[in-house]
Enzyme design. Structure first.
Site, PDB file in Angstrom:
ATOM      1  N   CYS A  37       0.885  -1.230  -0.103  1.00 14.27           N
ATOM      2  CA  CYS A  37      -0.018  -0.046  -0.101  1.00 14.27           C
ATOM      3  C   CYS A  37       0.816   1.293   0.047  1.00 14.27           C
ATOM      4  CB  CYS A  37      -0.821  -0.175   1.216  1.00 14.27           C
ATOM      5  SG  CYS A  37      -1.659   1.661   1.605  1.00 14.27           S
TER       6      CYS A  37
ATOM      7  N   CYS B 110       0.315   3.638   3.121  1.00 17.63           N
ATOM      8  CA  CYS B 110       0.962   2.898   4.109  1.00 17.63           C
ATOM      9  C   CYS B 110       2.610   2.976   4.167  1.00 17.63           C
ATOM     10  CB  CYS B 110       0.830   1.398   4.263  1.00 17.63           C
ATOM     11  SG  CYS B 110      -0.863   0.934   4.107  1.00 17.63           S
TER      12      CYS B 110
END
Length: 361
Positions: free
Chosen positions: A52, A55
């Site tokens: 991600c 992230c």
């Protein structure tokens, strides 16, 4: 040989231990350890996926957050779960996207709360402190961004005689939160420029200003020039984009990071003379350069440095030695901002004497 290997091995061990300590500040949880590690301790948990992008952007900030509350694990925990690898935990807590941050006010006892605030270090640490009562170890940094209100806007912007870049923002706006650290860096970059101001307005609080300048979305950036003209900023949102824009509009010569760029202080007429030093008659060029530099001193502040260097450049290896000395000072940043600007200009001018690529003086 053995001694060298031992030293290298020792260094590697120290670095590994340092990395482990930093990583331990954010507790990695799995289905087997989740309930045991958290227990009844208030905990902020990030549910993330390694692939991600958001992230990955959050990761270094989250590590800083862990460090900010390190040593206080009996009162509050900062933790994370790879919810892609441990999907049962993601399913248990209803994780639908990444990253998702949840606050467990009494550890595993009681329902967790979704975190929906900003993803910068200040916002995250303030949230944890508010919820847990535990203060972080973050040193408060004074912002270089000027805060504007209806009460001071005209004085600080409209009638200031300065060039002001203004961000109209909303505290809840995700794009504004993402822009905030870059905008702060830009403000730091121009701290030495007395005629440049980087500022912001909370347009949800100062609605009159939002209406006056027809703010339709957030963030909206407007450039208020010293001559009274106003234009929308439509450029990119990187630090380099902002620096380039302001340099072009104001005539400054800043670089990302706050130092002056390679063109700062350079005077074309004097550069022509300086470039001849490596092959020409140094004494004659020195006299010619000093005379021209002195004549330009009233209109060009940096001419005084040219004059000094024209006098000293006749000494063998002066350019190389002085360039190396100044480069060391700039790299160490052991002087204040004003002095850094002076040394940067000197370094730029000395470069004009070494255009051949090596010092032949």
């Amino acid at each position: 040989m053995f001694g060298n290997k031992f030293i290298v091995g020792a260094i590697a061990t120290v670095l590994s231990l340092a990395a482990l300590v930093a990583a331990d500040n954010v507790i990695a949880l799995t289905p087997k350890t989740f309930d045991k590690e958290i227990g009844s301790t208030p905990t902020l948990v990030e549910f993330y996926a390694p692939w991600c992008g958001h992230c990955k952007n959050l990761a270094p900030i989250y590590e800083e957050l862990g460090s900010a509350f390190a040593g206080k694990n009996d009162k509050v925990l900062i933790a994370k779960v790879d919810a892609d690898a441990h999907r049962e935990l993601g399913s248990r807590f209803g994780i639908k996207g990444f990253p998702t941050l949840k606050w467990f006010p009494r550890g595993i006892d009681g329902a967790p709360e979704d975190y929906s605030g900003g993803r910068d270090l200040d916002a995250l640490s303030a949230f944890v402190t508010q919820k847990s009562g535990v203060k972080s170890s973050i040193a408060k940094v004074i912002s270089a961004v000027s805060v504007l209100t209806d009460a001071n806007f005209d004085a600080e912007v409209v009638h200031s005689g300065k060039n002001v870049l203004v961000e109209f923002y909303a505290p809840w706006c995700g794009h504004c939160k993402n822009l905030a650290p870059t905008y702060e860096s830009v403000a730091q970059d121009f701290l030495n420029e007395k005629n440049v101001v980087i500022a912001k307005v909370d347009a949800t609080e100062e609605k009159g200003l939002g209406d006056k300048y027809e703010i339709q979305g957030f963030p909206t950036l407007k450039f208020f020039a010293a001559d009274g003209s106003v234009e929308n900023y439509e450029g990119g949102r990187s630090e380099q984009d902002f620096v380039d824009f302001i340099n072009k509009k104001v005539g400054t010569a800043r670089a990302v990071g706050g130092l002056l760029n390679a063109e700062a202080g350079r005077i074309a007429e004097l550069d022509i003379i300086a470039a001849k030093f490596s092959t020409g008659d140094k004494k004659a060029l020195s006299e010619e350069g000093v005379k021209l530099a002195d004549s330009l001193s009233k209109t060009h502040d940096s001419a005084k440095y040219y004059s000094r260097f024209f006098q000293k450049a006749v000494v063998p290896n002066y350019v190389a030695n002085e360039s190396a000395r100044i480069a060391k000072i700039i790299k160490s940043r052991s002087v204040n901002r004003a002095r850094l600007d002076e040394f940067s200009i000197r370094a730029n001018i000395l470069a004009a004497f070494a255009v051949s690529g090596h010092d032949e003086l």
